[in-house]
Design an enzyme around this catalytic site. Structure first.
Site, short mmCIF file in Angstrom:
data_model
loop_
_atom_site.label_atom_id
_atom_site.label_comp_id
_atom_site.label_asym_id
_atom_site.label_seq_id
_atom_site.Cartn_x
_atom_site.Cartn_y
_atom_site.Cartn_z
N ASP A 1 -0.01 7.18 -3.50
CA ASP A 1 -1.09 6.77 -4.40
C ASP A 1 -1.39 7.80 -5.47
O ASP A 1 -1.49 7.48 -6.66
CB ASP A 1 -2.37 6.51 -3.60
CG ASP A 1 -2.39 5.12 -2.97
OD1 ASP A 1 -1.47 4.32 -3.23
OD2 ASP A 1 -3.33 4.83 -2.21
N HIS B 1 0.86 -1.19 0.00
CA HIS B 1 0.00 0.00 0.00
C HIS B 1 0.89 1.23 0.00
O HIS B 1 2.12 1.13 0.11
CB HIS B 1 -0.96 0.00 1.19
CG HIS B 1 -2.21 -0.78 0.95
ND1 HIS B 1 -3.16 -0.39 0.04
CD2 HIS B 1 -2.67 -1.94 1.49
CE1 HIS B 1 -4.15 -1.26 0.02
NE2 HIS B 1 -3.87 -2.21 0.90
#
Length: 397
Positions: free
Chosen positions: A167, A136
């Site tokens: 991200d 992540h």
């Protein structure tokens, strides 16, 4: 390709995008393309994606249309490839090899449409020792050195910048850049290609200036002691008397002079050029800010060149006078949200539709894109997302 249906604005009007539903940076990148006017068709799976919020509130799915296709069904891959044959761009965020196993990888897609830009969004990239493993945002930032430089305390832990730096900045926006560059190449040369956007690559690239400063001796390889990471007393945040915070960015001399005058620093301001006195200066600045409320200090610094601003919450930000005047936030269907960015003088982007519900546009897209296979008998009705463990394992970011 000219897209029929509702009128679209934005510099990408007429561009068709197929988005294979996922989570995180892929959907955000597709949203950016949609904000810019592209006709983005999101291919949702029956049952939804893992970690999904209520689709009615998922703003990253605004300005899109959605169809339901089960890629694990016998006819699923062929239906997606029918869409691909009519598209300019495909966006997917699976782990390396998953799209290939599902029958919609680059080889299959480019065979159907040699001009296609195939955008791949992952955390680790398509190759390398960690490529097949899960991760992540925080994982990718950690190994690039980017996470390690964030935080005001050299002895404390790094500060986690939500999932914005990895991200979205290092992932989504680099994918969009790659797609736009590859689109230009496809238009000029008739040749599609694969865009491999990895968050580790983007997050490392974002720190290019810092690496230069490190090599030149102008940056220490530890957090909280440098000019831009909280180590500098005139580049940081300070608490006010009511528990609010003010952000100070008075780097240049003329801005610092204005800041020191308005704050009332007095003789303490002279410590600016003496690094040994920076702790003393920080203490003086902090003491001054604690004498008034955030609103009072905002009034003192407003309209000046002191580079001082109030630290607002997410709910407060849309009401800030400057942001309100520019329309930085807009309200659509009762949801306040950031407006499309950047801005264009001739082809402005707009929030045309709210978050798309899974499968809501299957019939419309089947007609507009001339893909009758989207409407097979027995197609499941749209459902709300549920936790799909196997699907989650297929998604990289």
């Amino acid at each position: 390709m000219t897209t029929p249906g509702p009128s679209r604005t934005g510099p990408l009007a007429g561009i068709r995008v197929v988005e294979l539903a996922g989570i995180g940076p892929g959907p955000f990148a597709a949203m950016v393309l949609a904000d810019l006017g592209a006709d983005v068709v999101r291919v949702d799976r029956p049952g939804g994606t893992a970690l999904g919020i209520d689709p009615a509130y998922d703003l990253t799915n605004r300005n899109k249309r959605s169809v339901l296709v089960d890629l694990k069904a016998a006819d699923g891959p062929a239906t997606v490839l029918d869409l691909v044959a009519r598209a300019d761009v495909l966006v997917e965020g699976y782990r390396p090899g998953v799209a290939e196993r599902l029958g919609v990888g680059p080889d299959a897609a480019l065979a159907r449409n040699p001009r296609l830009v195939y955008g791949r969004m992952t955390g680790w990239g398509q190759d390398g020792p960690l490529a097949p493993t899960a991760g992540h945002d925080i994982s990718y930032l950690a190994v690039t050195g980017t996470l390690g430089m964030i935080g005001p305390d050299p002895e404390g832990p790094p500060t986690i910048p939500a999932n914005l730096v990895g991200d979205y900045a290092g992932g989504s926006l680099y994918l969009v850049i790659g797609i736009l560059a590859a689109l230009r190449h496809a238009r000029e040369h008739g040749e599609g290609q694969v865009v491999d956007a990895a968050i580790v690559d983007g997050a490392a690239h974002l720190a290019t200036m810092i690496h230069g400063m490190l090599a030149a001796g102008g940056w220490q390889d530890r957090r909280g002691v440098n000019l831009l990471d909280g180590g500098c007393p005139f580049y940081g945040t300070y608490e006010t008397s009511d528990g609010g915070y003010m952000a100070v960015g008075a780097l240049e001399q003329r801005f610092y002079d204005e800041f020191a005058r308005l704050l009332g620093l007095g003789e303490s301001a002279r410590a600016r050029f003496d690094l040994a006195r920076w702790p003393e200066l920080r203490t003086a600045v902090a003491a001054r800010f604690r004498t008034r409320t955030r609103a009072e200090w905002t009034a003192v610094f407003e309209g000046t060149d002191a580079c001082v601003a109030p630290v607002l919450s997410m709910r407060e930000a849309p009401a800030h006078p400057h942001l309100a005047a520019r329309g930085t936030f807009v309200e659509h269907a009762g949801q306040v949200q950031p407006a499309p960015a950047p801005r264009f003088s001739a082809t402005p982007g707009t929030v045309r539709t709210g978050p798309v519900l899974p499968g809501a546009d299957t019939d419309e897209v089947a007609c507009d894109w001339d893909v009758p296979a989207l409407r097979p008998s027995g197609l499941p009705a749209p459902t709300a997302p549920t936790d799909q463990t196997d699907d989650a394992k297929e998604q990289q970011a």
